[in-house]
Design a protein around this motif. Structure first.
Motif, PDB file in Angstrom:
ATOM      1  N   LYS A 146       6.623   0.054   2.705  1.00 32.36           N
ATOM      2  CA  LYS A 146       6.413   0.574   4.063  1.00 32.36           C
ATOM      3  C   LYS A 146       5.192  -0.075   4.705  1.00 32.36           C
ATOM      4  CE  LYS A 146       5.977   4.929   6.551  1.00 32.36           C
ATOM      5  NZ  LYS A 146       5.958   6.404   6.386  1.00 32.36           N
ATOM      6  N   VAL A 147       4.132  -0.260   3.919  1.00 32.76           N
ATOM      7  CA  VAL A 147       2.894  -0.875   4.415  1.00 32.76           C
ATOM      8  C   VAL A 147       2.549  -2.043   3.503  1.00 32.76           C
ATOM      9  CG1 VAL A 147       0.448  -0.543   4.913  1.00 32.76           C
ATOM     10  CG2 VAL A 147       2.066   1.325   5.324  1.00 32.76           C
ATOM     11  N   VAL A 148       2.472  -3.249   4.098  1.00 30.45           N
ATOM     12  CA  VAL A 148       2.109  -4.455   3.356  1.00 30.45           C
ATOM     13  C   VAL A 148       0.972  -5.144   4.102  1.00 30.45           C
ATOM     14  CG1 VAL A 148       2.882  -6.682   2.466  1.00 30.45           C
ATOM     15  CG2 VAL A 148       4.485  -4.751   2.547  1.00 30.45           C
ATOM     16  N   SER A 166       0.795  -1.227   0.000  1.00 32.57           N
ATOM     17  CA  SER A 166       0.000   0.000   0.000  1.00 32.57           C
ATOM     18  C   SER A 166       0.828   1.278   0.000  1.00 32.57           C
ATOM     19  CB  SER A 166      -0.925   0.019   1.211  1.00 32.57           C
ATOM     20  OG  SER A 166      -1.815  -1.061   1.146  1.00 32.57           O
ATOM     21  N   GLU A 167       2.079   1.172   0.437  1.00 31.60           N
ATOM     22  CA  GLU A 167       2.876   2.396   0.549  1.00 31.60           C
ATOM     23  C   GLU A 167       4.353   2.024   0.531  1.00 31.60           C
ATOM     24  OE1 GLU A 167       3.278   6.059   3.772  1.00 31.60           O
ATOM     25  OE2 GLU A 167       1.665   4.608   3.984  1.00 31.60           O
ATOM     26  N   ASN A 168       5.167   2.897  -0.072  1.00 23.11           N
ATOM     27  CA  ASN A 168       6.613   2.717  -0.003  1.00 23.11           C
ATOM     28  C   ASN A 168       7.207   3.803   0.886  1.00 23.11           C
ATOM     29  OD1 ASN A 168       6.883   5.047  -1.557  1.00 23.11           O
ATOM     30  ND2 ASN A 168       7.517   3.988  -3.412  1.00 23.11           N
ATOM     31  N   HIS A 169       8.522   3.871   0.942  1.00 20.52           N
ATOM     32  CA  HIS A 169       9.194   4.843   1.808  1.00 20.52           C
ATOM     33  C   HIS A 169       9.527   6.150   1.096  1.00 20.52           C
ATOM     34  CE1 HIS A 169       9.794   2.839   5.700  1.00 20.52           C
ATOM     35  NE2 HIS A 169       9.769   1.731   5.002  1.00 20.52           N
ATOM     36  N   VAL A 196      16.193  -9.501  -6.917  1.00 17.94           N
ATOM     37  CA  VAL A 196      15.187  -8.620  -6.302  1.00 17.94           C
ATOM     38  C   VAL A 196      14.044  -8.385  -7.290  1.00 17.94           C
ATOM     39  CG1 VAL A 196      16.928  -7.494  -4.871  1.00 17.94           C
ATOM     40  CG2 VAL A 196      16.268  -6.442  -7.038  1.00 17.94           C
ATOM     41  N   TRP A 197      12.942  -7.870  -6.773  1.00 15.59           N
ATOM     42  CA  TRP A 197      11.770  -7.525  -7.577  1.00 15.59           C
ATOM     43  C   TRP A 197      11.540  -6.026  -7.463  1.00 15.59           C
ATOM     44  CZ3 TRP A 197       6.886  -5.927  -5.439  1.00 15.59           C
ATOM     45  CH2 TRP A 197       5.855  -5.778  -6.377  1.00 15.59           C
ATOM     46  N   LEU A 198      11.335  -5.384  -8.583  1.00 16.44           N
ATOM     47  CA  LEU A 198      11.039  -3.964  -8.628  1.00 16.44           C
ATOM     48  C   LEU A 198       9.901  -3.750  -9.609  1.00 16.44           C
ATOM     49  CD1 LEU A 198      12.047  -1.196  -7.522  1.00 16.44           C
ATOM     50  CD2 LEU A 198      13.375  -0.994  -9.643  1.00 16.44           C
ATOM     51  N   ALA A 199       8.936  -2.924  -9.212  1.00 17.56           N
ATOM     52  CA  ALA A 199       7.762  -2.679 -10.058  1.00 17.56           C
ATOM     53  C   ALA A 199       7.422  -1.195 -10.023  1.00 17.56           C
ATOM     54  CB  ALA A 199       6.570  -3.488  -9.555  1.00 17.56           C
ATOM     55  N   PRO A 200       6.719  -0.730 -11.061  1.00 17.14           N
ATOM     56  CA  PRO A 200       6.212   0.637 -11.010  1.00 17.14           C
ATOM     57  C   PRO A 200       5.304   0.788  -9.786  1.00 17.14           C
ATOM     58  CG  PRO A 200       5.963  -0.277 -13.208  1.00 17.14           C
ATOM     59  CD  PRO A 200       6.369  -1.408 -12.313  1.00 17.14           C
ATOM     60  N   TYR A 201       5.474   1.869  -9.065  1.00 16.99           N
ATOM     61  CA  TYR A 201       4.683   2.112  -7.853  1.00 16.99           C
ATOM     62  C   TYR A 201       3.293   2.589  -8.228  1.00 16.99           C
ATOM     63  CZ  TYR A 201       3.294   4.159  -3.362  1.00 16.99           C
ATOM     64  OH  TYR A 201       2.637   4.483  -2.212  1.00 16.99           O
ATOM     65  N   GLU A 202       2.300   1.910  -7.708  1.00 16.84           N
ATOM     66  CA  GLU A 202       0.900   2.253  -7.923  1.00 16.84           C
ATOM     67  C   GLU A 202       0.318   2.689  -6.575  1.00 16.84           C
ATOM     68  OE1 GLU A 202      -0.722   2.068 -10.848  1.00 16.84           O
ATOM     69  OE2 GLU A 202       0.971   1.245 -11.967  1.00 16.84           O
ATOM     70  N   PRO A 203       0.197   3.977  -6.318  1.00 16.34           N
ATOM     71  CA  PRO A 203      -0.344   4.429  -5.030  1.00 16.34           C
ATOM     72  C   PRO A 203      -1.738   3.864  -4.763  1.00 16.34           C
ATOM     73  CG  PRO A 203       0.561   6.264  -6.284  1.00 16.34           C
ATOM     74  CD  PRO A 203       0.540   5.072  -7.206  1.00 16.34           C
ATOM     75  N   VAL A 208       4.543 -15.511   7.422  1.00 12.07           N
ATOM     76  CA  VAL A 208       5.159 -15.087   6.173  1.00 12.07           C
ATOM     77  C   VAL A 208       6.392 -14.265   6.524  1.00 12.07           C
ATOM     78  CG1 VAL A 208       4.835 -13.754   4.046  1.00 12.07           C
ATOM     79  CG2 VAL A 208       2.895 -14.960   5.049  1.00 12.07           C
ATOM     80  N   ARG A 209       7.493 -14.512   5.828  1.00 11.55           N
ATOM     81  CA  ARG A 209       8.684 -13.665   5.959  1.00 11.55           C
ATOM     82  C   ARG A 209       8.787 -12.827   4.697  1.00 11.55           C
ATOM     83  NH1 ARG A 209      12.038 -18.361   7.982  1.00 11.55           N
ATOM     84  NH2 ARG A 209      11.937 -18.120  10.233  1.00 11.55           N
ATOM     85  N   ILE A 210       9.000 -11.540   4.899  1.00 10.08           N
ATOM     86  CA  ILE A 210       9.141 -10.616   3.779  1.00 10.08           C
ATOM     87  C   ILE A 210      10.472  -9.894   3.927  1.00 10.08           C
ATOM     88  CG2 ILE A 210       8.182  -8.577   2.646  1.00 10.08           C
ATOM     89  CD1 ILE A 210       5.436  -9.422   3.770  1.00 10.08           C
ATOM     90  N   TRP A 211      11.295  -9.968   2.882  1.00 10.05           N
ATOM     91  CA  TRP A 211      12.559  -9.241   2.867  1.00 10.05           C
ATOM     92  C   TRP A 211      12.353  -7.996   2.021  1.00 10.05           C
ATOM     93  CZ3 TRP A 211      12.374 -14.413   3.463  1.00 10.05           C
ATOM     94  CH2 TRP A 211      13.209 -14.981   4.434  1.00 10.05           C
TER      95      TRP A 211
END
Length: 141
Positions: free
Chosen positions: A130-132, A22-25, A87-94, A113-116
């Motif tokens: 930031k929010v998952v 839902s949110e990144n840093h 790693v995984w990188l995607a376009p950020y969708e607010p 669940v472990r999330i890195w």
């Protein structure tokens, strides 16, 4: 970086695990993760298949089609790394529209669940999730 352990008060049964990022840093354009591990009874990692990410990864963008930061990297087990090939990188969708669905193959018991988080470089720290929100068959885990 350390992994984030997510565990409900009890184990749950289900087949499709969904991560809603839902949110990144603070990065304007991208969001990423280094890896995901689904845990069964006793905290043991279980086999899973990534079936979908929305958006899939950075390769959906014009000019980035050959980039190595792909969806398949989320389950490759190389989670403590700064290597772009893991790693995984995607376009950020607010507004929570970045989704990752993981298929467990059949209904199974999930204890956590472990999330890195994304860790490619210090300069790219704003791309970290930031929010998952974590769901198992549409129920909050």
């Amino acid at each position: 970086k350390r992994s984030q352990w997510i565990s409900g008060a009890r184990s749950m049964r289900g087949r499709i695990l969904r991560l809603q990022l839902s949110e990144n840093h603070g990065a304007a354009d991208f969001i990423g993760l280094n890896g995901v591990e689904v845990l069964g009874p006793g905290g043991q990692p279980m086999d899973a298949n990534l079936i979908r990410a929305q958006p899939k990864d950075i390769t959906v963008l014009k000019g980035w089609e050959k980039d190595c930061r792909r969806m398949r990297n989320l389950l490759d087990g190389e989670n403590v790394t700064v290597n772009s090939g893991h790693v995984w990188l995607a376009p950020y969708e607010p507004a929570g529209t970045n989704l990752v669905d993981i298929d467990l193959g059949e209904e199974r018991t999930v204890s956590g669940v472990r999330i890195w988080n994304y860790n490619e470089s210090e300069e790219d720290a704003g791309r970290c999730a930031k929010v998952v929100h974590v769901f198992l068959d549409r129920q909050v885990l």
